[in-house]
Write a protein that holds these residues in place. Structure first.
Motif, short mmCIF file in Angstrom:
data_model
loop_
_atom_site.label_atom_id
_atom_site.label_comp_id
_atom_site.label_asym_id
_atom_site.label_seq_id
_atom_site.Cartn_x
_atom_site.Cartn_y
_atom_site.Cartn_z
N MET A 1 132.93 -49.01 16.30
CA MET A 1 132.28 -47.76 16.01
C MET A 1 130.77 -47.97 16.16
N ASP A 2 130.15 -47.07 16.92
CA ASP A 2 128.71 -47.19 17.10
C ASP A 2 127.97 -46.62 15.88
N TYR A 3 126.69 -46.86 15.82
CA TYR A 3 125.91 -46.45 14.64
C TYR A 3 125.84 -44.94 14.48
N LYS A 4 125.89 -44.16 15.59
CA LYS A 4 125.84 -42.70 15.48
C LYS A 4 127.11 -42.18 14.79
N SER A 5 128.25 -42.71 15.20
CA SER A 5 129.51 -42.30 14.57
C SER A 5 129.52 -42.70 13.10
N PHE A 6 129.06 -43.90 12.84
CA PHE A 6 128.99 -44.36 11.44
C PHE A 6 128.11 -43.45 10.61
N LEU A 7 126.99 -43.05 11.17
CA LEU A 7 126.06 -42.15 10.48
C LEU A 7 126.70 -40.77 10.23
N ILE A 8 127.37 -40.24 11.22
CA ILE A 8 128.01 -38.92 11.08
C ILE A 8 129.12 -38.96 10.03
N TYR A 9 130.04 -39.94 10.16
CA TYR A 9 131.17 -40.00 9.23
C TYR A 9 130.71 -40.42 7.83
N GLY A 10 129.74 -41.31 7.78
CA GLY A 10 129.21 -41.72 6.48
C GLY A 10 128.53 -40.56 5.77
N SER A 11 127.76 -39.77 6.51
CA SER A 11 127.11 -38.59 5.92
C SER A 11 128.13 -37.58 5.44
N CYS A 12 129.16 -37.37 6.24
CA CYS A 12 130.23 -36.45 5.84
C CYS A 12 130.90 -36.92 4.55
N LEU A 13 131.19 -38.19 4.47
CA LEU A 13 131.81 -38.76 3.26
C LEU A 13 130.91 -38.58 2.06
N LEU A 14 129.64 -38.90 2.20
CA LEU A 14 128.70 -38.76 1.08
C LEU A 14 128.56 -37.30 0.64
N LEU A 15 128.52 -36.39 1.59
CA LEU A 15 128.44 -34.97 1.24
C LEU A 15 129.69 -34.52 0.49
N MET A 16 130.85 -34.98 0.95
CA MET A 16 132.10 -34.60 0.27
C MET A 16 132.12 -35.14 -1.16
N ILE A 17 131.69 -36.37 -1.33
CA ILE A 17 131.67 -36.95 -2.68
C ILE A 17 130.65 -36.20 -3.54
N LEU A 18 129.50 -35.88 -2.99
CA LEU A 18 128.50 -35.13 -3.73
C LEU A 18 129.04 -33.76 -4.16
N PHE A 19 129.65 -33.02 -3.24
CA PHE A 19 130.17 -31.70 -3.58
C PHE A 19 131.34 -31.81 -4.56
N ALA A 20 132.14 -32.86 -4.45
CA ALA A 20 133.23 -33.06 -5.42
C ALA A 20 132.66 -33.34 -6.80
N TYR A 21 131.60 -34.15 -6.85
CA TYR A 21 130.96 -34.44 -8.14
C TYR A 21 130.36 -33.16 -8.73
N LEU A 22 129.64 -32.39 -7.92
CA LEU A 22 129.03 -31.16 -8.41
C LEU A 22 130.09 -30.14 -8.83
N TYR A 23 131.18 -30.12 -8.11
CA TYR A 23 132.29 -29.22 -8.46
C TYR A 23 132.82 -29.55 -9.86
N THR A 24 132.98 -30.83 -10.15
CA THR A 24 133.45 -31.21 -11.49
C THR A 24 132.35 -31.05 -12.53
N TYR A 25 131.11 -31.29 -12.14
CA TYR A 25 129.98 -31.17 -13.06
C TYR A 25 129.83 -29.73 -13.57
N PHE A 26 130.02 -28.77 -12.67
CA PHE A 26 129.85 -27.36 -13.04
C PHE A 26 131.16 -26.71 -13.48
N GLU A 27 132.13 -27.52 -13.88
CA GLU A 27 133.46 -27.01 -14.26
C GLU A 27 133.39 -25.96 -15.36
#
Length: 191
Positions: A1-27
């Protein structure tokens, strides 16, 4: 996997975790943004991030070009003709035909097929996690989902959609709501 793909998928993962955390935080919060509950916004973003990623990809996965060929073969076939003449010939489940036909009629784009399937997958997985009441563990659950489900969904979109629906159905099984469990399972066999 090249660094661009890693950056795209890593960013997507971090965003999903962030939104999941915020979703539970604002429960238990009633905070709103433009008259929409913040919790709902976080859930929508949690669902949209992987859906958009799946839709904009190009030639990712072993079956990507196969799905394009299937779409191209099906898009000109009318609904009646498909179900009376071609369903057995193409050996493609009716739900793929319906989604492809919808994508063709309203958008004339195979990309919409990828968006719709990923949307189905993510909605059912997130809904199942919510029904399993893993609120405090939702960010970890999303991480696990991203590691295992997203790569598979880029290759086997129809199979992964079926798995997501079965995962959702299991929440009803554990609640001993057998009727809805069987309805979900049956919908997989029909589609």
């Amino acid at each position: 996997m090249d660094y661009k793909s890693f950056l795209i998928y890593g960013s997507c993962l971090l965003l999903m975790i962030l939104f999941a955390y915020l979703y539970t935080y604002f429960e238990k919060s009633d905070k709103c943004f433009c008259n929409i509950k913040v919790r709902l916004i976080c859930k929508l973003l949690l669902i949209l991030v992987p859906t958009i990623l799946a839709g904009i990809r190009y030639n990712v996965g072993t079956d990507f070009l196969t799905y394009i060929k299937m779409y191209d073969n099906l898009k000109g076939i009318e609904c009646i003709d498909y179900f009376t003449k071609y369903a057995a010939i193409f050996d493609i489940e009716p739900s793929f035909y319906i989604i492809s036909r919808f994508a063709y009629l309203f958008f004339d784009s195979v990309k919409v097929v990828f968006y719709i399937y990923e949307l189905i997958i993510v909605i059912f997985v997130v809904s199942a996690l919510e029904r399993f009441n893993v609120r405090k563990m939702l960010p970890l659950s999303i991480y696990i989902f991203f590691l295992y489900f997203i790569p598979i969904s880029f290759n086997l979109i129809r199979h992964t959609a079926a798995l997501a629906i079965i995962f959702y159905a299991l929440s009803y099984f554990y609640e001993e709501n057998i009727l809805i469990y069987y309805l979900c399972i049956f919908s997989n066999f029909v589609s």
